[in-house]
Enzyme design. Structure first.
Site, PDB file in Angstrom:
ATOM      1  CE  LYS A   1       3.092   3.252   3.949  1.00 53.78           C
ATOM      2  NZ  LYS A   1       2.035   3.890   3.153  1.00 53.78           N
TER       3      LYS A   1
ATOM      4  CD  GLU B   1       8.481   2.185  -0.857  1.00 53.86           C
ATOM      5  OE1 GLU B   1       8.342   1.501   0.169  1.00 53.86           O
ATOM      6  OE2 GLU B   1       7.600   2.957  -1.280  1.00 53.86           O
TER       7      GLU B   1
END
Length: 446
Positions: free
Chosen positions: A267, A251
Site C-alpha cells: 500500500k 505482491e
C-alpha cells in the site's frame, strides 16, 4: 509419505521453455522475473495435470465430478492424501496444486455479505494437480524435474526438448475503460463518502479496460513482452483453454512453509522517473506521506486480524512496516506480517482467513467488498485474486494478481486502481490507476 523422483536438466529461461509447451493442457508458468535471493529466486513450469479442481457457480468439481464439502476442504483433503517428502536444496514447489483463485471466489467465503452474483468472467477457482514440475533456481542457475514417476519426468523432458512453437502477435488496439474519467472520480468521491460516514476506513476501487481479442493474438507472446516491460517477483502465465492469464505482480498474498506464514501487503505507490533526482524526490515523498503510511498500516492491522484467526496465540508479528521497494514502473511501501499456523489448521483454513487480500479490498474487509461491488458493478475475475501453488511437501506461495491481463470470451481485460482513504484526492487516484497499469498497456503496443 511419497518419495519424489528428481532429475537435473539444463537451466534455460523458463518463458522460452514455455514456448515449447504451447498446446499442452493447462500450461502453467510461475516465474520470478525480477530476481533476488529471497523473493525472486525460483520459477516453475508444468502442464498436462493429473487432475483439475474447479469451482463453477458455487459448486466444486474434481475432473468434472461434483465434490462434497467446500472447495477449501477438498484442497486440504488433496494435500493430505498426496503428502510427499520435501527434497532439500531444490526449488520449493515439487508437485502439488497450482493455478488461480479468482477474486470472486471471496463471495463464497462470506455468504452473509451483500455482494451480487455477477456473471462470471471465468471459473471462480482452477487448481491443477501437477505430479510433474520443472523448477528453476536462478541464483544457482540450475533446474530440475521433480515428479511422481520416472516415466512422467521423461515425458516432460521430451516436451521441453522440442523446438519452440511459432509465436503470434502480442498487440491489441482499441482499449476502452468502463469509466469515463469524470465518472471514475465520482466513484472515488462516493467511496470517500462511505469512509466519512464511518462505514469503512478504506476501499480499493478499480477501473477495467477491455478490448476485443484480434485474430492472431497470442497470449504467451504478450506475456513474454510483459515480463520484459514490467519484471516482477510473482509473475505468471496460465493457459487454461477458455481463460488465459498474464500477470506481472510484485505482491505476495501469503506463503507457508511447514506452518510458518508470511504475507507482504503493498500500500503506497509513486511512479518511477527516468531522471535520478526526480526519482529520488518521488521516493522521499512516498516515504514521508502520512496518507500512504496510514493506508499501509490499516491493511497491516487487517492482516494481523486475518492471520490471528488461524495462527498460534502470540505468533503474529510485523517484522517490516512500510518498507520501501522499487520496481520497473513504481515505488511501493511494503510491509511483512508473519505467524505460525495453529495445530490442525491447513492451507484451506489459511486461505479462508486471508482471501481475498486486504490490500485489494480495504478495511473492514466484508463491508469494503460490498462497497466495491456496488461501485464497480462488475466481477473482477482473476484480477485481485491469487495465482500460485500449494505444494504436497508443505510449501505454498500465492501472489495477489495485480498488474494482470486476463483473456476470456474473446475479450482482453486489464484492471487498475488503488486504496481510497479519507485523504484521497479523486484526480490523483485516477492518475495512480493509470500509472499502475502503464507497463501492462505498453506491452500491448505493436
Amino acid at each position: 509419505m511419497r518419495e519424489p523422483h528428481v532429475r537435473e536438466i539444463i537451466c534455460l529461461e523458463p518463458s522460452a521453455l514455455a514456448l515449447r509447451l504451447k498446446g499442452q493442457r493447462h500450461l502453467t508458468l510461475l516465474e520470478s522475473v525480477m530476481r533476488s535471493e529471497h523473493l525472486g529466486r525460483y520459477s516453475f513450469l508444468a502442464c498436462n495435470p493429473k487432475a483439475t479442481l474447479e469451482v463453477n457457480a458455487g459448486r466444486t468439481f474434481l475432473d468434472g465430478v461434483p465434490q462434497a464439502g467446500t472447495a477449501l476442504a477438498v484442497i486440504d483433503r488433496l494435500l493430505a492424501q498426496n503428502r510427499q517428502r520435501h527434497v532439500p536444496g531444490l526449488p520449493p514447489f515439487q508437485g502439488g496444486l497450482a493455478g488461480y483463485i479468482a477474486y470472486d471466489f471471496g463471495r463464497s467465503l462470506e455468504p452473509h455479505a451483500r455482494i451480487p452474483a455477477f456473471a462470471p468472467l471465468c471459473p471462480d477457482l482452477m487448481l491443477h494437480h501437477f505430479d510433474c514440475v520443472a523448477g528453476f533456481d536462478h541464483m544457482q542457475e540450475r533446474a530440475w524435474i521433480v515428479s511422481e514417476t520416472e516415466e512422467r519426468a521423461e515425458e516432460l523432458e521430451e516436451l521441453l526438448a522440442r523446438p519452440p512453437r511459432p509465436a503470434g502477435s502480442h498487440a491489441i488496439p482499441g482499449w476502452q475503460s468502463n469509466f469515463a474519467r469524470a465518472d471514475y472520480e465520482k466513484a472515488i468521491a462516493r467511496a470517500i463518502e462511505y469512509i466519512l460516514a464511518g462505514d469503512i476506513f478504506q476501499a480499493n476501487i478499480t477501473q477495467t479496460f477491455s478490448a476485443p481479442v484480434p485474430e492472431g493474438f497470442d497470449p504467451l507472446a504478450f506475456y513474454r513482452v510483459l515480463r520484459l516491460k514490467n519484471p516482477a517477483t510473482f509473475s505468471a502465465f496460465l493457459d487454461y483453454g477458455a481463460v488465459q492469464v498474464a500477470s506481472s505482480s510484485p505482491e505476495r498474498l501469503l506463503s507457508c512453509e511447514e506452518g510458518r506464514v508470511e504475507a507482504r501487503p503493498i500500500k503506497g505507490t509513486r511512479r518511477r522517473d527516468a531522471d535520478p533526482s526526480r526519482d529520488a524526490s518521488l521516493i522521499a515523498d512516498l516515504a514521508a506521506s502520512r496518507k500512504d503510511r496510514a493506508e499501509n498500516v490499516m491493511i497491516v492491522d487487517l492482516l494481523r486480524n486475518d492471520l490471528s484467526r488461524v495462527a498460534k496465540p502470540g505468533t503474529v508479528r510485523v517484522p517490516v512496516l512500510c518498507g520501501l521497494e522499487t520496481y520497473a514502473n513504481v515505488h511501493h511501501l511494503v510491509s511483512v506480517v508473519t505467524g505460525e499456523l495453529k495445530d490442525g489448521c491447513g492451507m484451506g483454513d489459511l486461505i479462508g482467513a486471508a482471501f481475498p487480500g486486504g490490500s485489494i479490498t480495504g478495511a473492514p474487509k466484508i463491508r469494503a467488498m460490498e462497497i466495491i461491488a456496488e461501485i464497480e458493478q462488475a466481477p473482477r475475475g482473476v484480477y485481485c485474486g491469487s495465482i500460485g501453488y500449494l505444494g504436497f511437501n508443505g510449501r505454498s506461495d500465492l501472489n495477489i494478481a495485480i498488474r494482470t491481463a486476463q483473456f476470456s470470451g474473446q475479450v482482453a481485460r486489464v484492471q487498475g486502481g488503488g486504496g481510497i482513504t479519507a485523504r484521497s484526492q479523486p484526480p490523483a487516484e485516477y492518475e495512480e490507476s493509470l500509472t499502475k497499469i502503464r507497463r501492462v498497456m505498453e506491452a500491448f503496443q505493436p
